[in-house]
Motif scaffolding. Sequence first.
Motif, short mmCIF file in Angstrom:
data_model
loop_
_atom_site.label_atom_id
_atom_site.label_comp_id
_atom_site.label_asym_id
_atom_site.label_seq_id
_atom_site.Cartn_x
_atom_site.Cartn_y
_atom_site.Cartn_z
N ASP B 155 0.85 -1.09 -0.03
CA ASP B 155 0.06 0.05 -0.10
C ASP B 155 0.88 1.13 -0.18
OD1 ASP B 155 -1.68 2.22 0.31
OD2 ASP B 155 -2.50 1.19 2.13
N LEU B 156 1.37 1.59 -1.40
CA LEU B 156 2.24 3.02 -1.27
C LEU B 156 1.67 4.31 -0.94
CD1 LEU B 156 3.70 1.46 -4.69
CD2 LEU B 156 4.82 1.30 -2.44
N SER B 157 0.61 4.22 -0.51
CA SER B 157 -0.20 5.36 -0.19
C SER B 157 0.43 5.59 1.18
CB SER B 157 -1.56 5.39 0.02
OG SER B 157 -1.98 4.66 1.04
N HIS B 158 1.11 4.78 1.88
CA HIS B 158 1.88 5.21 3.11
C HIS B 158 2.92 6.41 2.84
CE1 HIS B 158 5.10 2.04 2.13
NE2 HIS B 158 5.59 2.99 2.86
N ALA B 159 3.46 6.24 1.68
CA ALA B 159 4.70 7.26 1.31
C ALA B 159 4.38 8.73 1.47
CB ALA B 159 5.29 7.18 -0.05
N GLU B 160 2.91 8.99 1.41
CA GLU B 160 2.35 10.34 1.61
C GLU B 160 2.23 10.90 2.82
OE1 GLU B 160 1.69 12.28 -0.81
OE2 GLU B 160 1.67 11.13 -2.59
N PHE B 161 2.58 9.84 3.66
CA PHE B 161 2.30 10.19 5.26
C PHE B 161 3.74 10.14 5.92
CE2 PHE B 161 -1.67 9.61 3.80
CZ PHE B 161 -2.53 10.91 4.29
N GLY B 171 1.21 14.45 -2.55
CA GLY B 171 -0.19 13.99 -2.49
C GLY B 171 -0.82 13.68 -4.05
N SER B 172 0.07 13.60 -5.14
CA SER B 172 -0.19 13.39 -6.59
C SER B 172 -0.96 11.99 -6.51
CB SER B 172 0.68 13.51 -7.44
OG SER B 172 1.70 12.74 -6.88
N LEU B 173 -0.48 11.16 -5.90
CA LEU B 173 -0.97 9.65 -5.63
C LEU B 173 -2.27 9.63 -5.49
CD1 LEU B 173 0.42 6.40 -4.00
CD2 LEU B 173 -1.94 7.33 -3.28
N PHE B 174 -2.99 10.67 -4.55
CA PHE B 174 -4.43 10.31 -4.37
C PHE B 174 -5.45 10.78 -5.62
CE2 PHE B 174 -2.38 11.31 -0.10
CZ PHE B 174 -2.88 9.92 0.37
N GLY B 175 -4.83 11.59 -6.55
CA GLY B 175 -5.33 11.67 -7.89
C GLY B 175 -5.17 10.73 -8.83
N GLY B 176 -4.74 9.53 -8.54
CA GLY B 176 -4.02 8.38 -9.61
C GLY B 176 -5.33 7.50 -9.63
N SER C 58 -2.36 8.98 17.90
CA SER C 58 -1.47 9.82 18.43
C SER C 58 -0.22 10.04 17.60
CB SER C 58 -1.34 9.57 19.90
OG SER C 58 -0.47 8.11 20.00
N ARG C 59 0.28 9.05 16.79
CA ARG C 59 1.32 9.13 15.85
C ARG C 59 1.05 10.04 14.77
NH1 ARG C 59 5.55 5.18 15.87
NH2 ARG C 59 5.53 3.80 17.61
N GLY C 60 -0.26 10.60 14.58
CA GLY C 60 -0.54 11.32 13.56
C GLY C 60 -0.63 12.88 13.76
N GLY C 70 -1.23 8.98 11.06
CA GLY C 70 0.09 9.26 10.55
C GLY C 70 0.32 8.28 9.42
N TYR C 71 -0.37 7.10 9.18
CA TYR C 71 -0.04 5.84 8.24
C TYR C 71 -0.59 6.00 7.06
CZ TYR C 71 2.03 1.26 7.77
OH TYR C 71 2.58 0.05 7.12
#
Lengths: 337, 337, 337
Positions: B155-161, B171-176, C58-60, C70-71
């Motif tokens: 789940d590569l969306s974790h990179a955005e956080f 944040g460009s992933l969220f438009g993909g 709380s990590r976010g 935050g994940y």
Amino acid sequence: MSDYVRNLWYMAAWENEVPDHGVLARRLLDAPWAIYRLGDGSYAMLADRCPHRFVPLSRGKRVGDMLQCGYHGLGFGADGRCAHTPFATAVPDAQVATRPIVARHGALWFWPGDAALADPALIPDFSFVTDGAEVVCESLLMDAGYQFITDNLMDLSHAEFLHVETFGVNGSLFGGKHSVETDDTGGIWNKWDMVDAKAPEWAKPMLPPGTNTDQKMHIRWHAPASMALFIELTRDDTGQPLVPPMANPHIITPATATTSHYFYTREPGDAAKAMALKVFLEEDEPMIQAAEAGLDGQEFWAARPLILASDAGAVRVRRRLMQLRKREAAEPALQPA
Amino acid sequence: MSDYVRNLWYMAAWENEVPDHGVLARRLLDAPWAIYRLGDGSYAMLADRCPHRFVPLSRGKRVGDMLQCGYHGLGFGADGRCAHTPFATAVPDAQVATRPIVARHGALWFWPGDAALADPALIPDFSFVTDGAEVVCESLLMDAGYQFITDNLMDLSHAEFLHVETFGVNGSLFGGKHSVETDDTGGIWNKWDMVDAKAPEWAKPMLPPGTNTDQKMHIRWHAPASMALFIELTRDDTGQPLVPPMANPHIITPATATTSHYFYTREPGDAAKAMALKVFLEEDEPMIQAAEAGLDGQEFWAARPLILASDAGAVRVRRRLMQLRKREAAEPALQPA
Amino acid sequence: MSDYVRNLWYMAAWENEVPDHGVLARRLLDAPWAIYRLGDGSYAMLADRCPHRFVPLSRGKRVGDMLQCGYHGLGFGADGRCAHTPFATAVPDAQVATRPIVARHGALWFWPGDAALADPALIPDFSFVTDGAEVVCESLLMDAGYQFITDNLMDLSHAEFLHVETFGVNGSLFGGKHSVETDDTGGIWNKWDMVDAKAPEWAKPMLPPGTNTDQKMHIRWHAPASMALFIELTRDDTGQPLVPPMANPHIITPATATTSHYFYTREPGDAAKAMALKVFLEEDEPMIQAAEAGLDGQEFWAARPLILASDAGAVRVRRRLMQLRKREAAEPALQPA
């Protein structure tokens, strides 16, 4: 079945480990004990746990031959009876357990079983500790079970791999004669006798070139894990000793099933201290721990170890201990309060 | 049911992790193994436990293609047979377990299941490791279970956080467009495709002002946890690559059920090393551990996780692994000695 | 039966422990909680575990009155409802648990049981914390179970052994009158009243030579372990207070069954801080831990402690807690989601 044989003398401490006006707190056979010297020079051994709030009595203080708890002030005599309260009430009717404890040749021995059977004549003979040249009596806590430490000692061939540099061994053991014997004190002896063997490196300057040696490396075991190592080195040509015969105690008492007090002696001086710690803690302990860890929780025999001829002494000791444990398991009357 | 599928190729090490004349000792799938390179350049993988006293053979030494135990001297060949004793007796009839082990594209792969099924053609394709620009091949031990590390990667969306600063994502992933695919090698692909997306910060100097990018972030999984990440970044206006396509191995092999070897590559140089360790150990590992700890011992599905559309890849992987484990549990003949 | 009574107010934190725009992450009664201050000055208490991948919220970060994970970015409001997703999808239907939480006299109190029963009028009276002279409100995590810390406080005679130097006590307690009382708020009081008693060392310069004191040492307990200590010292001859009456909170909330948050106040200044830490961490904690360790896993009553008259308060508290736990065990409807 208990991990421990109860009706045996176990070494609790060297006498010099008990502070003069204080208390030695030590875990022995999975229980905490308080050991101290009485005014008359004898010793007391009390369960190190106040019956009021269960804290160690050794956290309190000595008041004469009494131990006073450091939490709410109850005092206990050498016989374990409550003998003092700080409150304006009667002294409570309370008792902590005690064990027979006897000083012998610089060591203190206790009997965790039926006190009526605690005959000091059964303490194995370690008179060489106090009868020979001056030695330093020390102990360390080894993070390994007593049976694995015993395996290590009862198979001296390990020195040819673990202690090559510290002991200067050179493989002569593998040309020796190996035998296992018992004696009428319950001792089991594992003996290596080497005839016409190459001298260890450190001994060569003491010999004419080309002279070989006869060597004896004998180790004696008494239950549960009280061992004595005897080494002799003589000139092969004249039969004269190259050095005085050596005798060393290797007395192991379980703190818990997986940690052990290791009582030993060494020559005085910093170099001898460093050497002892290197041998025990850097060479022996990691390998003994690896042997125990290698079982990964399995019982030793269930893991079906490969048995070599050189294991005969260690195997006989493991079998003897198993017999003693089975015998006690069948006689609950032998268990103390 | 076992935590592990057995009849699969697992990565054991990078070839460069095996010391030239020594032994790599590594825990893999809950067992200790000794891995070493033979004189002919091939590899041996032996159970790292002497059958005599159960200590790791890797504590001993290499004697040619033989491993000699450092406790009492037994020697074992690359086939696991006992081939040497220091005592004046016959070589004992003893054997330690071995596993098929194969070098491929800089990595060593082993087969923990039925050796007869160990077909090297089944090793997933990581040829890009050795076929492209020079990279450094490294590993670390992550204190987390392999399925949780897999969840993180699938789940590569974790990179955005977690990796906003290190990767310069915006944040460009969220438009993909998100899709999940399988291939005929057993691979599962989780793909994010972004069209006309804002360039990451680091790429902006390479573009005329106002120019957007097309981005691909595709990750491929093979059982049990051998993943490859493919990233492409092209100019939205010309379709030309902004940087060469990137491919990175993220190959995870369980040391135990809760600790994992993480095999990765990085560019040469101290800055790239520091960046890799920051991403893996400061950004990913604490969060992956938190995810595992958050279950508090519950099984993942029993805890009824909230499933988002973005979890489709990770969920398909968890289901595939469960099927493979169930299939093996039903076929005990597939288990090795 | 649960280790904890659920339908009670427990102290969660001092208000000053909650960071201004951040989140206080704290383990309470074996579960992780996130506590934060809302825009209107009230407080929110959310289960600190995202329902998606179970990591602590709380990590976010805070986004207004919302906590954002935050994940992968889900956001939750003060009511525990999921209120935000970064993906181009509907906000998921998800909820994390919340607890009633109320600020009172500088402290935050939460109700881990049935929220319908959470009447703030049941919070024990600690108004002296904010109504008297300025004090510093602090907490520490003590590595001991709350019932053992309670035992320690409900038997103040321990000060005569553990705190002799820090408190300057001199045995006067042992000449005092001991009584145990209850009140109509559910409080249990353990009282020592000393008449015509030798003044503590620090008070002697404030008295004419030979003047004695009357002393009160009263401690009040409310379930589960919220205690208040009241001390008065007056001149025996004139009946005038030597120092203003002292009142100190000793409020204990379990983090887990064997670790506890210890909430206390102290006078401002470094000396008072050092003194507090010495008393709690060097004098009390090791002995409390020893009392717990001395049980070696046994239940307290099963170990058959010796009961002294001075234990009357502590014993009554243990019995009251047991009754409360039994009552709740018989009424599962009182348990929260």
